[in-house]
Design an enzyme around this catalytic site. Structure first.
Site, PDB file in Angstrom:
ATOM      1  N   HIS A   1       0.843  -1.204   0.000  1.00  0.00           N
ATOM      2  CA  HIS A   1       0.000   0.000   0.000  1.00  0.00           C
ATOM      3  C   HIS A   1       0.876   1.251   0.000  1.00  0.00           C
ATOM      4  O   HIS A   1       0.657   2.182  -0.775  1.00  0.00           O
ATOM      5  CB  HIS A   1      -0.903   0.046   1.240  1.00  0.00           C
ATOM      6  CG  HIS A   1      -1.990  -0.959   1.264  1.00  0.00           C
ATOM      7  ND1 HIS A   1      -2.203  -1.786   2.338  1.00  0.00           N
ATOM      8  CD2 HIS A   1      -2.956  -1.260   0.360  1.00  0.00           C
ATOM      9  CE1 HIS A   1      -3.243  -2.555   2.093  1.00  0.00           C
ATOM     10  NE2 HIS A   1      -3.720  -2.262   0.898  1.00  0.00           N
TER      11      HIS A   1
ATOM     12  N   LYS B   1     -18.828  -4.833   8.020  1.00  0.00           N
ATOM     13  CA  LYS B   1     -17.611  -5.607   8.242  1.00  0.00           C
ATOM     14  C   LYS B   1     -16.924  -5.142   9.514  1.00  0.00           C
ATOM     15  O   LYS B   1     -16.797  -3.952   9.760  1.00  0.00           O
ATOM     16  CB  LYS B   1     -16.633  -5.423   7.067  1.00  0.00           C
ATOM     17  CG  LYS B   1     -17.017  -6.168   5.827  1.00  0.00           C
ATOM     18  CD  LYS B   1     -15.904  -6.072   4.805  1.00  0.00           C
ATOM     19  CE  LYS B   1     -16.222  -6.860   3.566  1.00  0.00           C
ATOM     20  NZ  LYS B   1     -15.159  -6.752   2.567  1.00  0.00           N
TER      21      LYS B   1
ATOM     22  N   ARG C   1      -1.562  -6.463  -8.136  1.00  0.00           N
ATOM     23  CA  ARG C   1      -0.630  -7.527  -7.782  1.00  0.00           C
ATOM     24  C   ARG C   1      -0.698  -8.687  -8.751  1.00  0.00           C
ATOM     25  O   ARG C   1       0.268  -9.403  -8.927  1.00  0.00           O
ATOM     26  CB  ARG C   1      -0.949  -8.065  -6.378  1.00  0.00           C
ATOM     27  CG  ARG C   1      -0.731  -7.085  -5.264  1.00  0.00           C
ATOM     28  CD  ARG C   1      -1.286  -7.615  -3.989  1.00  0.00           C
ATOM     29  NE  ARG C   1      -2.722  -7.840  -4.184  1.00  0.00           N
ATOM     30  CZ  ARG C   1      -3.577  -8.156  -3.232  1.00  0.00           C
ATOM     31  NH1 ARG C   1      -3.171  -8.342  -2.018  1.00  0.00           N
ATOM     32  NH2 ARG C   1      -4.850  -8.315  -3.497  1.00  0.00           N
TER      33      ARG C   1
ATOM     34  N   SER D   1      -3.487  -7.611   2.950  1.00  0.00           N
ATOM     35  CA  SER D   1      -3.829  -7.346   4.354  1.00  0.00           C
ATOM     36  C   SER D   1      -4.348  -8.595   5.043  1.00  0.00           C
ATOM     37  O   SER D   1      -3.981  -8.889   6.190  1.00  0.00           O
ATOM     38  CB  SER D   1      -4.876  -6.233   4.441  1.00  0.00           C
ATOM     39  OG  SER D   1      -4.339  -5.023   3.985  1.00  0.00           O
TER      40      SER D   1
END
Length: 160
Positions: free
Chosen positions: A17, A41, A90, A127
């Protein structure tokens, strides 16, 4: 002023990040690191904690500020005069998802998206994977900024 947003959950922020934020800060006059608020969440860190961590790890970048948003990113960008989204990629699966989001955002409001290839050193870092490894006592020190490493160790020590 050329303004971009780097949106995400940042639960927690990783070196990947930070790499994208730093690179975007060179390309834009101002970069807003925006933490998404999703009330459905439960994150490891609260939105406020994530914002505090992000402020600390981006303190050396004078044209970066941290904020949060809820709802559609295009609405946040319109309300804050932000013309572009900067995101890291990614993998091919990231590309498939991010391309669809970029096309939808452009269709909705004309918001442009800059998809940046990740630094290969962070291509496997996410993460969720960092949290899983940290929860099981694995070494994640080289995957996250030092403040994140400290906070993860403290968060999982409280759970034991």
């Amino acid at each position: 002023m050329r303004r971009a947003v780097c949106p995400g959950s940042y639960d927690p922020a990783t070196n990947g990040h930070l790499d994208i934020i730093e690179r975007a800060s060179v390309l834009f006059d101002e970069v807003v690191v925006a933490v998404g608020v999703n009330k459905s969440k439960k994150g490891l860190f609260s939105v406020e904690e994530r914002m505090e961590i992000l402020r600390e790890i981006t303190a050396k970048l004078p044209n970066v500020r941290v904020d949060s948003w809820q709802g559609l990113l295009v609405d946040y960008c319109r309300d804050n005069d932000i013309a572009a989204v900067a995101k890291g990629l990614r993998s091919v699966s990231d590309f498939d998802y991010e391309l669809q989001m970029a096309q939808m955002n452009r269709e909705l409001t004309g918001l442009e998206t800059l998809l940046m290839a990740n630094n290969p050193a962070y291509g496997f870092v996410s993460s969720s994977l960092v949290k899983e490894i940290a929860a099981l006592g694995g070494d994640i020190e080289n995957l996250v900024p030092p403040v994140v490493h400290e906070r993860l160790l403290a968060a999982y020590a409280k759970r034991d």
